[in-house]
Each structure stands twice: as structure tokens, then as C-alpha cells.
Design a protein around this motif. Structure first.
Motif, PDB file in Angstrom:
ATOM      1  N   ARG A   1     -62.592  92.633  52.036  1.00  0.00           N
ATOM      2  CA  ARG A   1     -61.328  93.105  51.444  1.00  0.00           C
ATOM      3  C   ARG A   1     -61.591  94.407  50.706  1.00  0.00           C
ATOM      4  NH1 ARG A   1     -58.174  92.777  46.621  1.00  0.00           N
ATOM      5  NH2 ARG A   1     -59.715  91.511  45.493  1.00  0.00           N
TER       6      ARG A   1
ATOM      7  N   SER B   1     -56.289  83.696  52.238  1.00  0.00           N
ATOM      8  CA  SER B   1     -54.916  83.203  52.150  1.00  0.00           C
ATOM      9  C   SER B   1     -54.238  83.602  50.844  1.00  0.00           C
ATOM     10  CB  SER B   1     -54.894  81.675  52.289  1.00  0.00           C
ATOM     11  OG  SER B   1     -55.693  81.082  51.277  1.00  0.00           O
TER      12      SER B   1
ATOM     13  N   LYS C   1     -54.475  86.590  49.364  1.00  0.00           N
ATOM     14  CA  LYS C   1     -54.199  88.016  49.272  1.00  0.00           C
ATOM     15  C   LYS C   1     -53.228  88.472  50.360  1.00  0.00           C
ATOM     16  CE  LYS C   1     -57.211  88.628  45.926  1.00  0.00           C
ATOM     17  NZ  LYS C   1     -56.774  88.996  44.574  1.00  0.00           N
ATOM     18  N   LYS C   2     -52.477  89.504  50.036  1.00  0.00           N
ATOM     19  CA  LYS C   2     -51.631  90.180  51.008  1.00  0.00           C
ATOM     20  C   LYS C   2     -52.357  91.444  51.459  1.00  0.00           C
ATOM     21  CE  LYS C   2     -47.948  87.525  51.036  1.00  0.00           C
ATOM     22  NZ  LYS C   2     -47.521  86.825  52.251  1.00  0.00           N
TER      23      LYS C   2
ATOM     24  N   LYS D   1     -52.364  95.043  53.482  1.00  0.00           N
ATOM     25  CA  LYS D   1     -51.517  96.095  54.042  1.00  0.00           C
ATOM     26  C   LYS D   1     -51.917  96.403  55.485  1.00  0.00           C
ATOM     27  CE  LYS D   1     -49.994 100.846  53.138  1.00  0.00           C
ATOM     28  NZ  LYS D   1     -50.144 102.018  52.236  1.00  0.00           N
TER      29      LYS D   1
ATOM     30  N   LYS E   1     -47.823  95.043  63.389  1.00  0.00           N
ATOM     31  CA  LYS E   1     -48.214  93.637  63.536  1.00  0.00           C
ATOM     32  C   LYS E   1     -47.575  93.019  64.779  1.00  0.00           C
ATOM     33  CE  LYS E   1     -47.584  89.113  61.378  1.00  0.00           C
ATOM     34  NZ  LYS E   1     -46.940  88.357  60.283  1.00  0.00           N
TER      35      LYS E   1
ATOM     36  N   SER F   1     -51.629  88.657  57.765  1.00  0.00           N
ATOM     37  CA  SER F   1     -50.260  89.169  57.856  1.00  0.00           C
ATOM     38  C   SER F   1     -50.145  90.647  57.460  1.00  0.00           C
ATOM     39  CB  SER F   1     -49.331  88.319  56.970  1.00  0.00           C
ATOM     40  OG  SER F   1     -47.991  88.609  57.274  1.00  0.00           O
ATOM     41  N   PRO F   2     -50.847  91.541  58.157  1.00  0.00           N
ATOM     42  CA  PRO F   2     -50.789  92.969  57.814  1.00  0.00           C
ATOM     43  C   PRO F   2     -49.553  93.649  58.385  1.00  0.00           C
ATOM     44  CG  PRO F   2     -52.146  92.680  59.727  1.00  0.00           C
ATOM     45  CD  PRO F   2     -51.685  91.289  59.330  1.00  0.00           C
ATOM     46  N   SER F   3     -49.266  94.837  57.877  1.00  0.00           N
ATOM     47  CA  SER F   3     -48.206  95.657  58.470  1.00  0.00           C
ATOM     48  C   SER F   3     -48.724  96.399  59.699  1.00  0.00           C
ATOM     49  CB  SER F   3     -47.677  96.674  57.448  1.00  0.00           C
ATOM     50  OG  SER F   3     -47.118  96.018  56.336  1.00  0.00           O
TER      51      SER F   3
END
Length: 501
Positions: A158, A203, A205-206, A208, A242, A289-291
Motif C-alpha cells: 500500500r 479490506s 483501506k480504499k 485509488k 475498474k 475496488s480501485p478507480s
């Protein structure tokens, strides 16, 4: 001569300034030689051999005997190349297979005898951090999850604002999976999900972006780039949303042997691994779940070299060294690009589409016409700038700088290939035209010498561009200068005026 210019001459004339790195991987071994990593992380020599040292490692706990034999042949060839290449510094790194094989130390001693250099065996955490560091070599600001898929392992890190946080190494290499009798394509997704769930930080962290490192994922994205007829054939910083990535990966994961054989554009040694790598990446995307999903050609090797060679240098210092190196290489010994920048920069101080760094590059790279004939000069310079070896340039920025360089060498009634311009919006195209026009004007003012640019001034006040010329140089204002000043003013939607002082 300025001290820094003397240093650059000294720096460039040092014959034995090359550096090399050998990467001992589970699936392949590779050697890269750099002319000077400080100036460019793009190798002048890059050779890979698929030796499969990690084949059946899970079962035997030893390196593949056939792989050892073929590796020794390749490594002795690498030694011959190094002996005639004036390489000053050699680094040797080893990864997953050498961490796990019970007989690795014996083979490492053989390698040390060949090169008189002890290989560095990276731990899983060190490999993840080094790969993340390598991605930072190729991007301005890294924000997201770095995923490095090799033959023996998958490393995750990360990174937020160029700071590395959590890291992990998972037993998910493509060669390891190919030789695993239990894990098959039908149950691989479930196996990957379980491993990823055990990494709690994933899980929580979000992310980008996901930055992909490793030859298999590069092949995966190369196939997409060509099949989609993307105009810029540069894999580094190639991006998918994504949704685009998931749709593509679902399709590739279903490919069978017949489908894989018919795949174009990529190395055949990589094709068997593409369905495996697609399933793994799909699960990572689901977890993170990235952009955007972004391809990086800089990774483990670049990260290690950067740590060794650029340690303690700021980003601004590294950028200056690289730009000075490019200008020197292209024959701009007097660094006249600085005079062009100082002359035109007052017009673009508030231009959000062409910042100072891009303007600097436009002043340097548009001078790539050195040594070219007049015929088709604009097109030749455009393509050279487009493919310039600066990793941190995003695709849109490459096209902006290349377009400005194109319009510096020809009138605005001509255009570069429209396919490239389709990557830009209207404001970016307009800004590129303005920069190109300003450089074209500056060029017309240097008919005697670029030294004169120090005596001329150009600036914008309200709705007028003023060109200030000393009286003793008034004869330099030819019809061509007047015409180009008017063209620039028209592109900036203002009037123009020449002041003699």
C-alpha cells in the motif's frame, strides 16, 4: 563555462559509468544495463531467459536441476557481455525461489564465483517494498496498491502519496500455479480470495489505483492496448477503469489453449499464464475496488537501482539531472533550452494545462531537430518526443509536449496525427498550440544566436501580448517575426504589440 555544465561534460565523458542489474527470478533471469541510471532508468541492454528455476519447487523444495544448467549458461553469457560493456557497478538480486529452495545457497555460491559479487536474496517484505519503490520511479505520485506478480510469488504494497505502508508476499506466482496439481483454473479464484482475506489491511483501506508490475501483467495489458487500437504504443502508464478491466479480465480468464495460441502481439512464453493472471487480478480488484488499473514497466529492478544510486536526492534534483542529460545528448551543449524557457514562461504562468515542468520539457524536447533534415521535420520531432524515455510522463502529457514540439516546427494550419490528438481535450490542444507558437516565435528571434533571448522580453498585459526589443536589435524584427507574433496572439485570443526600448 558554468560549473554545472562542466560537471555534466565530466559526468557524460566518464566511459565506465554504466550500471547493470541481474534479476534472478523463479521463472526467468534478466540482465539490464543502464548507460547512466541517474539520467535515464531506460536500459540500453535488456535480455531475459526463461529458465524456470522454481519449477516444482513446492513439491521438491529444491531448484529445478534443468533450470540451474540453463541459468549457468545464460549467466556466463551475461558475464561476457559485462566484460566488454564498461559496466562500473553490478547489482544481483534474487527472489522467491531462492528464499524457499533448500539448495539455493549452493547455486548462489556458483553465481558469486562467476561475477565476483554476492547476490542479494530479498525477503518477501523487501521485494514488495522494492517493487513499490520502482513504481515510484515511473510515476509522479503513487497512490494505491502496488501488485507485483512473478513466477514464484505475488507482492502487494500500500502506497499513499509516495509513502509505503503495509506490505505482504503471497505464494501466487504463475509458475508455481502452473505446476500445482491441486490449484486449477476452476478453483483458483476461491484460493486467491482466501489468501487476500487473511490480509486484513486490504479490506480496511480504499485504494485509488492498482499499479501492476511483472511480465505476465504487462503482456496482458499489451494485448488489450493493441486490440483496442490505442494510438500510443507505450505500455507504461496505460490505464483502464475498474469496469473496463473487469470486463476484459473475465474474457481472458475463459481462454483455452486454442484461444491462447491465436493471441497476437505478445511473447508466446507468457500466453499460458494469462488466464491465471486474469483471475488473480480480478480478485485483487474485487478486494481493493480501485478507480483505475495502471500498468507499470518500472518495478523491482528499477526500485533497487533507485535505492542504490539516487539515495538522498530530491525529486527536483533528479528531474534536473534527467533534463540536463537529455539536452546534452541531443546536442544542446549550451543548455539554450533555459533561455527559451525564461523567454516564453511569462506567458504561461497561470496555464493549468501546461505547467512549468511540461513547459521545461517542451523547451528541451522540441530541440530534438538537431541533426535532422528540413523534410518532414515536424513529424519526426513529434514522434521522437512522443517516445522520449521519461517514465513519469503520462500519456496525455506526452501528447501535449509532442504537439507543442510539432507546432514549433510548422504552421498551425497543419496537425499531427489526429489519433494522438484524440487523447486530449480542446483546452489541452489549444495550450499545446500556444506553447508551440511561442517557441516558433522565439526561434525566429534567434537568427544570430539564442544568447539574444536574454535581451528580449515577452509578457501579457490585459488583452495584449507585448514583445520588448532593444533599439540596437530592432533590425531583427523581420516579417517572419511579426507574422509569428500575430499567430501567437491569435491563438491566445489577444492583440499584439512590439515595443522598442
Amino acid at each position: 563555462m558554468k560549473p554545472e555544465l562542466k560537471n555534466l561534460f565530466k559526468f557524460q565523458s566518464n566511459k565506465k559509468s554504466k550500471q547493470a542489474i541481474i534479476d534472478l527470478g523463479s521463472n526467468s533471469i534478466r540482465m539490464l544495463i543502464y548507460d547512466n541510471f541517474k539520467i535515464s532508468p531506460i536500459p540500453v541492454f535488456n535480455e531475459k531467459a526463461v529458465c524456470k528455476l522454481g519449477k516444482n519447487l513446492d513439491k521438491s523444495k529444491k531448484l529445478n536441476p534443468d533450470g540451474i544448467k540453463s541459468s549457468l549458461k545464460v549467466l556466463n553469457r551475461f558475464k561476457e557481455i559485462l566484460d566488454i560493456s564498461d559496466v562500473q557497478d553490478l547489482e544481483i538480486i534474487a527472489t522467491a525461489a531462492f528464499r524457499e529452495a533448500t539448495d539455493a545457497s549452493e547455486f548462489l555460491r556458483e553465481i558469486e564465483k562467476i561475477f565476483n559479487k554476492k547476490p542479494l536474496v530479498l525477503s518477501g517484505e523487501e521485494e514488495a517494498r522494492t517493487s513499490a519503490n520502482g513504481v515510484m520511479v515511473g510515476f509522479d505520485e503513487v497512490d494505491g496498491l502496488v501488485a507485483d506478480l512473478g513466477g514464484g510469488s505475488l507482492e502487494l504494497a500500500r502506497v499513499s502519496k509516495n509513502q509505503i505502508f503495509e506490505t505482504t508476499s503471497l505464494p501466487l506466482g504463475v509458475l508455481r500455479l502452473e505446476n500445482n496439481p491441486i490449484i486449477k483454473k476452476r478453483n483458483l479464484g476461491k484460493y486467491v480470495r482466501k489468501l487476500l482475506r487473511d490480509e486484513k489491511w486490504l479490506s480496511k483501506k480504499k485504494f485509488k489505483n492498482i499499479y501492476l508490475v511483472g511480465g505476465t501483467w504487462r503482456s496482458l495489458f499489451k494485448y488489450h492496448l493493441f486490440k483496442e487500437k490505442y494510438p500510443l504504443h507505450i505500455l507504461h502508464q496505460y490505464k483502464l477503469s475498474k469496469d473496463e478491466a473487469v470486463k476484459y479480465l473475465n474474457r481472458i480468464s475463459k481462454f483455452n489453449k486454442s484461444s491462447l495460441k491465436s493471441m497476437e502481439y505478445i511473447t508466446k512464453s507468457r500466453t499460458p499464464y494469462l488466464p491465471f493472471s486474469s483471475i488473480i487480478l480480478n480478485e485483487i480488484i474485487e478486494a481493493a475496488s480501485p478507480s483505475k488499473v495502471i500498468c507499470s514497466i518500472s518495478g523491482l529492478r528499477e526500485g533497487h537501482m533507485n535505492t542504490i544510486i539516487n539515495q538522498g536526492m530530491s525529486e527536483d534534483e533528479i528531474f534536473k539531472l534527467k533534463t540536463d542529460g537529455i539536452s546534452f545528448k541531443k546536442g544542446d551543449y549550451g543548455k539554450s533550452f533555459e533561455k527559451y524557457f525564461n523567454f516564453i514562461s511569462p506567458l504561461f504562468e497561470d496555464n493549468e494545462y501546461f505547467n512549468r515542468r511540461l513547459l521545461t520539457l517542451a523547451c528541451i524536447l522540441s530541440k530534438m531537430d538537431w541533426g535532422l533534415g528540413a523534410f518532414q521535420k515536424a513529424e519526426l520531432v513529434f514522434m521522437e518526443v512522443l517516445n522520449t524515455p521519461l517514465l513519469k510522463l503520462e500519456h496525455r502529457d506526452r501528447v501535449k509536449v509532442a504537439s507543442a514540439s510539432f507546432w514549433r516546427h510548422c504552421g498551425l494550419k497543419y496537425n499531427p496525427n489526429y489519433q494522438f490528438l484524440s487523447l486530449l481535450n480542446n483546452n489541452e490542444i489549444l495550450s499545446s498550440k500556444q506553447v508551440g507558437s511561442a517557441l516558433r516565435l522565439a526561434e525566429s528571434l534567434t537568427s544570430m544566436s539564442s544568447l539574444l533571448l536574454d535581451e528580449f522580453k515577452i509578457y501579457k498585459r490585459n488583452k495584449t501580448i507585448f514583445l520588448k526589443i532593444p533599439n540596437n536589435h530592432s533590425d531583427i524584427v523581420s516579417k517572419q517575426v511579426t507574422k509569428r507574433l500575430k499567430n501567437l496572439a491569435r491563438e491566445m485570443n489577444v492583440d499584439s504589440n512590439i515595443i522598442y526600448s
